[in-house]
Design an enzyme around this catalytic site. Structure first.
Site, PDB file in Angstrom:
ATOM      1  N   CYS A  17      -9.801  -8.804  -6.928  1.00  0.00           N
ATOM      2  CA  CYS A  17     -10.553  -7.607  -7.330  1.00  0.00           C
ATOM      3  C   CYS A  17     -10.681  -7.572  -8.854  1.00  0.00           C
ATOM      4  CB  CYS A  17      -9.880  -6.344  -6.803  1.00  0.00           C
ATOM      5  SG  CYS A  17      -8.434  -5.835  -7.757  1.00  0.00           S
ATOM      6  N   CYS A  67      -2.100  -4.710  -5.582  1.00  0.00           N
ATOM      7  CA  CYS A  67      -2.635  -5.929  -4.972  1.00  0.00           C
ATOM      8  C   CYS A  67      -1.617  -7.064  -5.024  1.00  0.00           C
ATOM      9  CB  CYS A  67      -3.879  -6.397  -5.715  1.00  0.00           C
ATOM     10  SG  CYS A  67      -5.298  -5.320  -5.566  1.00  0.00           S
ATOM     11  N   GLU A 113      -1.983 -10.102  -6.027  1.00  0.00           N
ATOM     12  CA  GLU A 113      -2.026 -10.882  -7.275  1.00  0.00           C
ATOM     13  C   GLU A 113      -1.177 -10.231  -8.354  1.00  0.00           C
ATOM     14  OE1 GLU A 113      -4.484  -9.842  -5.347  1.00  0.00           O
ATOM     15  OE2 GLU A 113      -6.341 -10.937  -5.721  1.00  0.00           O
ATOM     16  N   GLU A 139       0.824  -1.206   0.000  1.00  0.00           N
ATOM     17  CA  GLU A 139       0.000   0.000   0.000  1.00  0.00           C
ATOM     18  C   GLU A 139       0.862   1.262   0.000  1.00  0.00           C
ATOM     19  OE1 GLU A 139      -2.873  -0.357   3.198  1.00  0.00           O
ATOM     20  OE2 GLU A 139      -3.993  -1.871   2.040  1.00  0.00           O
ATOM     21  N   TYR A 156      -3.164   6.525  -1.764  1.00  0.00           N
ATOM     22  CA  TYR A 156      -3.852   5.229  -1.748  1.00  0.00           C
ATOM     23  C   TYR A 156      -3.978   4.544  -3.108  1.00  0.00           C
ATOM     24  CZ  TYR A 156      -5.448   6.793   2.920  1.00  0.00           C
ATOM     25  OH  TYR A 156      -5.516   7.244   4.201  1.00  0.00           O
ATOM     26  N   CYS A 192      -7.429  -6.972 -10.879  1.00  0.00           N
ATOM     27  CA  CYS A 192      -6.561  -8.160 -10.923  1.00  0.00           C
ATOM     28  C   CYS A 192      -7.147  -9.209 -11.869  1.00  0.00           C
ATOM     29  CB  CYS A 192      -6.366  -8.742  -9.532  1.00  0.00           C
ATOM     30  SG  CYS A 192      -5.309  -7.709  -8.510  1.00  0.00           S
TER      31      CYS A 192
HETATM   32  N1  THU Z   1      -6.210  -6.373  -2.189  1.00  0.00           N
HETATM   33  C1  THU Z   1      -5.415  -7.325  -2.759  1.00  0.00           C
HETATM   34  O1  THU Z   1      -4.205  -7.389  -2.510  1.00  0.00           O
HETATM   35  N2  THU Z   1      -5.996  -8.198  -3.616  1.00  0.00           N
HETATM   36  C2  THU Z   1      -7.328  -8.197  -3.950  1.00  0.00           C
HETATM   37  O2  THU Z   1      -7.732  -8.896  -4.864  1.00  0.00           O
HETATM   38  C3  THU Z   1      -8.251  -7.374  -3.174  1.00  0.00           C
HETATM   39  C4  THU Z   1      -7.627  -6.232  -2.467  1.00  0.00           C
HETATM   40  C5  THU Z   1      -5.584  -5.426  -1.283  1.00  0.00           C
HETATM   41  C6  THU Z   1      -5.471  -4.030  -1.830  1.00  0.00           C
HETATM   42  C7  THU Z   1      -5.446  -3.208  -0.559  1.00  0.00           C
HETATM   43  O3  THU Z   1      -4.114  -3.153  -0.103  1.00  0.00           O
HETATM   44  C8  THU Z   1      -6.269  -4.002   0.422  1.00  0.00           C
HETATM   45  O4  THU Z   1      -6.355  -5.317  -0.098  1.00  0.00           O
HETATM   46  C9  THU Z   1      -7.681  -3.460   0.667  1.00  0.00           C
HETATM   47  O5  THU Z   1      -8.338  -3.251  -0.531  1.00  0.00           O
END
Ligand code: THU
Length: 135
Positions: free
Chosen positions: A90, A57, A59, A48, A52, A93
């Site tokens: 998400c 992510c 993946e 992160e 923001y 991804c």
């Molecule tokens: N996040 C992931 O790493 N993968 C996903 O498929 C869903 C969301 C992370 C992004 C962010 O750091 C946190 O989860 C909250 O959204």
């Protein structure tokens, strides 16, 4: 979708990667492990940013690590999140994974059970590179 008690080594790799998650803003730690056709595993965690929108992510970290090492054939990805809940990928991804591995299987675990979904089922009517071809 299949729902199984079976333990997947790829899920264990995702759980390991999750330990490195940098989720200081959301506190939502995610780990992923992507398997190549040759059985190599590339892991990733979410990273992160204080800005923001720059957050990446787990993946996509796993995928870009693998691609940057010259990999281009993938079979499965495992994803784990917090609170012993299934963590589906998400939308962003799903698209990027689909671009590089449309036949991928997506494995998620809640710590005791495992779900396996074909990526194609998670991204119906997908945008894909064939749409970019000029007529
Ligand atoms: N996040 C992931 O790493 N993968 C996903 O498929 C869903 C969301 C992370 C992004 C962010 O750091 C946190 O989860 C909250 O959204």
């Amino acid at each position: 979708m299949s729902d199984q008690k079976k333990t997947y080594p790829l899920v264990v790799a995702a759980q390991q990667a999750r330990k490195h998650a940098q989720a200081r803003y959301s506190h939502f730690e995610v780990g992923a492990a992507l398997e190549t056709k040759d059985g190599k595993v590339y892991s990733g965690c979410n990273v992160e940013s204080s800005s923001y929108g720059l957050t990446i992510c787990a993946e996509r970290v796993a995928l870009t690590k693998a691609i940057s090492e010259g990999e281009n054939q993938f079979t499965r990805i495992a994803i784990v999140g917090p609170n012993n809940e299934f963590c589906p990928p998400c939308g962003a991804c799903r698209q990027l994974l689909f671009d590089y591995a449309p036949d991928l299987e997506v494995i998620t675990s809640n710590g005791s059970e495992t779900q396996v979904h074909p990526l194609k089922d998670l991204l119906p009517f997908a945008f894909e590179e064939t749409k970019l071809k000029r007529s």
